[in-house]
Design an enzyme around this catalytic site. Structure first.
Site, mmCIF file in Angstrom:
data_model
loop_
_atom_site.group_PDB
_atom_site.id
_atom_site.type_symbol
_atom_site.label_atom_id
_atom_site.label_comp_id
_atom_site.label_asym_id
_atom_site.label_seq_id
_atom_site.Cartn_x
_atom_site.Cartn_y
_atom_site.Cartn_z
ATOM 1 N N ARG A 355 1.503 -0.552 -18.538
ATOM 2 C CA ARG A 355 1.490 0.243 -17.305
ATOM 3 C C ARG A 355 2.882 0.410 -16.709
ATOM 4 O O ARG A 355 3.083 1.300 -15.869
ATOM 5 C CB ARG A 355 0.553 -0.378 -16.274
ATOM 6 C CG ARG A 355 -0.909 -0.060 -16.520
ATOM 7 C CD ARG A 355 -1.784 -0.503 -15.368
ATOM 8 N NE ARG A 355 -1.341 -0.032 -14.061
ATOM 9 C CZ ARG A 355 -1.598 1.169 -13.545
ATOM 10 N NH1 ARG A 355 -2.275 2.070 -14.248
ATOM 11 N NH2 ARG A 355 -1.165 1.473 -12.333
ATOM 12 N N GLU A 370 5.226 0.419 -8.122
ATOM 13 C CA GLU A 370 5.438 0.003 -6.742
ATOM 14 C C GLU A 370 6.925 -0.226 -6.468
ATOM 15 O O GLU A 370 7.767 -0.158 -7.360
ATOM 16 C CB GLU A 370 4.614 -1.255 -6.461
ATOM 17 C CG GLU A 370 3.111 -0.993 -6.516
ATOM 18 C CD GLU A 370 2.260 -2.217 -6.321
ATOM 19 O OE1 GLU A 370 1.066 -2.055 -6.015
ATOM 20 O OE2 GLU A 370 2.774 -3.348 -6.485
ATOM 21 N N PHE A 376 3.352 -7.275 -7.189
ATOM 22 C CA PHE A 376 2.170 -6.919 -7.965
ATOM 23 C C PHE A 376 2.517 -6.125 -9.223
ATOM 24 O O PHE A 376 2.364 -6.606 -10.330
ATOM 25 C CB PHE A 376 1.165 -6.165 -7.086
ATOM 26 C CG PHE A 376 0.539 -7.048 -6.056
ATOM 27 C CD1 PHE A 376 -0.652 -7.707 -6.324
ATOM 28 C CD2 PHE A 376 1.133 -7.259 -4.820
ATOM 29 C CE1 PHE A 376 -1.231 -8.548 -5.393
ATOM 30 C CE2 PHE A 376 0.574 -8.093 -3.878
ATOM 31 C CZ PHE A 376 -0.618 -8.744 -4.159
ATOM 32 N N GLU A 377 3.011 -4.908 -9.082
ATOM 33 C CA GLU A 377 3.267 -4.078 -10.254
ATOM 34 C C GLU A 377 4.589 -3.350 -10.068
ATOM 35 O O GLU A 377 4.656 -2.293 -9.466
ATOM 36 C CB GLU A 377 2.117 -3.088 -10.467
ATOM 37 C CG GLU A 377 2.175 -2.395 -11.810
ATOM 38 C CD GLU A 377 0.928 -1.572 -12.081
ATOM 39 O OE1 GLU A 377 0.273 -1.807 -13.112
ATOM 40 O OE2 GLU A 377 0.615 -0.684 -11.259
ATOM 41 N N GLN A 378 5.615 -3.955 -10.604
ATOM 42 C CA GLN A 378 6.978 -3.443 -10.456
ATOM 43 C C GLN A 378 7.544 -3.121 -11.835
ATOM 44 O O GLN A 378 7.522 -3.966 -12.739
ATOM 45 C CB GLN A 378 7.857 -4.491 -9.761
ATOM 46 C CG GLN A 378 9.295 -4.048 -9.587
ATOM 47 C CD GLN A 378 10.177 -5.094 -8.934
ATOM 48 O OE1 GLN A 378 11.370 -4.892 -8.797
ATOM 49 N NE2 GLN A 378 9.611 -6.221 -8.524
#
Length: 539
Positions: A355, A370, A376-378
């Site tokens: 992702r 993000e 969380f999702e970097q």
């Protein structure tokens, strides 16, 4: 004699656990919020080490989305018994306030390369677990016990929070702890006892622990007992290794390590260490791994072979080995031509890397997710800073459509400490170059912008470069011709353990790499053509 140069694992390799299998040595170190979890290096001479595996590499083993900065994987312990490698580790989900939510697990593998098992949950009473395989076949699990009814809050640790070393038998068939829980060691008066490891010799159980907190008062404390459950008597000098009383020693913050013996009976002790920049109590390379030559003396205690307690930059290598390389300068270029990410690189927290990045066969593609610093999702792929002097360089193809999209080159520690040379978009300048920094602003994370105005960019690929010399960082860019500096010199010393909040507030190390975000939610891709890292030994 030939020498081992310290640190043996430069650049953010903390909490070293060492084990020997035949003539092969392995060191496991903490990776905190960086994915995959746990670094394992291999050596045959204790001097020269190669990164061979990060075993916690799938969601069933590790998911750190939401883990705080400096949370995640703390203090692994690597051992070998019964034809298996055993890896014990903590996943820290909370470290602020009075509480530390610290869950301890065990994974096993028939070889370092794997396959590594799914984890077995053990307990959550504290962090820094280890597993000791006794001569009678029993296995013993140790960890420090955390006491939240105290004043050891966040970056200000206090001794009552570190409530001794717990010991309990581990049943590998039932895959659980059994029998009584014993608090076997309260530590010395130095306090903050953690990082336990047991070693058996001549009928004694030797316990080494870390004390003093993982800053400039750090130490390796030693004790022994005839009974594994204690009571334990302290070493005549209390501390086997420490720099706490030697502020001018080049290796500072020395503590937390483990004993290893060579096949010929020579004995060494690993430890973490930090090398602050000259004139500054800031260590951008974070907590590194060093090793000291030791000796057993007639009183049955272990001592540094060179005398005293202060760790040495160079120690005698094992007999018959070549010692360390004279020059550790490197020049490594990655064109990302393979289907797997080079082992130099890690990303943050997520077990779903598809992702945030892809390897299409030429270059590295990041998908903006993000914000930079997200827990969380970097989309950030980076490598450790391993030298005080280095150059990092990349090329970027990226067409942002809004200021909510940015991609570029970053010197990164955590959400409160970074410098980001970013290609973005502004209504006035169109596609433009910008510097975004967070200058240690804990807890607010306020951005500063290092240019008076964004620099408009022509269409096409752009080159981005970072030159670091100690405490100074200079960004540059190129649109096909000469490299042109961007902005003023930036404070690279801030990208360190001690920057911002201070030495106990965060404890990982500086990374340099590629990042992208898209807070519009459109996942704008950014294509990086290559990544060059050139590191130079300090003159």
């Amino acid at each position: 004699m030939t020498k081992i140069r310290n640190p043996i694992l430069p650049g953010f390799n903390a909490d070293p656990s060492i084990c020997r299998v035949g003539r092969d040595y392995y060191i496991a170190t903490s990776t905190f919020e960086w994915y995959p979890g746990v670094q394992i290096h291999h050596s045959t001479d204790l001097a020269n080490w190669t990164l061979v595996k990060r075993p916690l590499d799938r969601a069933s083993q590790l998911d750190m989305r939401g883990n705080p900065d400096s949370g995640g994987i703390w203090a692994p312990c690597l051992s070998y018994a019964d034809g298996l490698f055993w890896l014990v580790y903590t996943d820290v989900k909370r470290l602020e306030g009075n509480f530390k939510d610290a869950h301890n697990y065990i994974v096993t593998a028939p070889a370092i390369e794997g396959p590594w098992s799914d984890p077995v949950y053990v307990n959550s009473s504290g962090f820094d677990p280890s597993l000791f395989h006794d001569d009678d076949g029993k296995k013993w699990f140790l960890n420090m016990q955390w006491n939240h009814i105290s004043h050891g809050v966040g970056g200000s640790p206090k001794h009552p929070s570190f409530d001794g070393i717990l010991l309990q038998e581990y049943d590998p068939k039932a895959q659980k702890l059994v029998g009584p829980i014993r608090n076997i060691f309260a530590g010395s008066t130095h306090g903050l006892v953690e990082g336990p490891h047991l070693f058996r010799r001549d009928g004694w159980y030797y316990l080494t622990t870390a004390e003093g907190g993982t800053g400039y008062d750090h130490a390796v404390t030693m004790a022994r007992s005839r009974d594994i459950a204690g009571p334990y008597e302290l070493h005549p000098g209390t501390h086997l290794i420490t720099s706490k009383d030697a502020p001018d020693a080049p290796l500072q913050r020395a503590g937390h390590g483990q004993i290893v013996e060579t096949p010929d009976g020579e004995v060494y002790h690993t430890h973490l260490t930090g090398r602050p920049l000259p004139g500054l109590r800031r260590s951008p390379l974070g907590r590194e791994t060093a090793i000291q030559k030791c000796e057993w003396r007639d009183d049955g205690w272990l001592y540094l072979a060179h005398g005293g307690q202060v760790p040495a930059l160079e120690v005698d290598a094992p007999r018959g080995t070549a010692g360390s390389r004279a020059d550790r300068s490197v020049s490594i270029r990655h064109d990302f031509a393979d289907a797997t990410l080079p082992l130099d690189f890690q990303w943050l927290r997520t077990p779903v890397p598809e992702r945030i990045f892809a390897l299409p066969g030429k270059g590295l593609r990041l998908f903006g997710r993000e914000s930079i610093g997200s827990w969380f999702e970097q989309a950030l792929v980076a490598r450790r800073q391993e030298h005080f002097i280095y150059r990092a360089e990349t090329s970027l193809a990226f067409q942002p459509e809004t200021y909510q999209q940015a991609a570029g080159l970053v010197s990164y520690y955590n959400r409160h400490k970074f410098h980001f040379l970013a290609v973005t978009y502004t209504p006035k300048a169109g596609r433009a170059l910008m510097i975004m920094s967070c200058l240690g602003d804990w807890q607010n994370g306020k951005l500063t912008f290092g240019l008076p105005e964004p620099i408009p960019l022509p269409d096409g690929e752009i080159g981005l470069r970072a030159d670091v010399d100690g405490a100074a960082l200079q960004f540059s860019y190129s649109t096909g011709g000469d490299w042109m500096p961007v902005g003023e010199m930036l404070d690279q010393s801030l990208i360190s353990d001690e920057g911002g909040r201070g030495e106990h507030g965060s404890f990982t190390g500086a990374f340099v790499g590629m990042a992208a975000f898209d807070t519009s939610g459109r996942a704008m891709p950014a294509d990086f053509g290559y990544f060059l890292y050139e590191g130079f030994d300090r003159p």
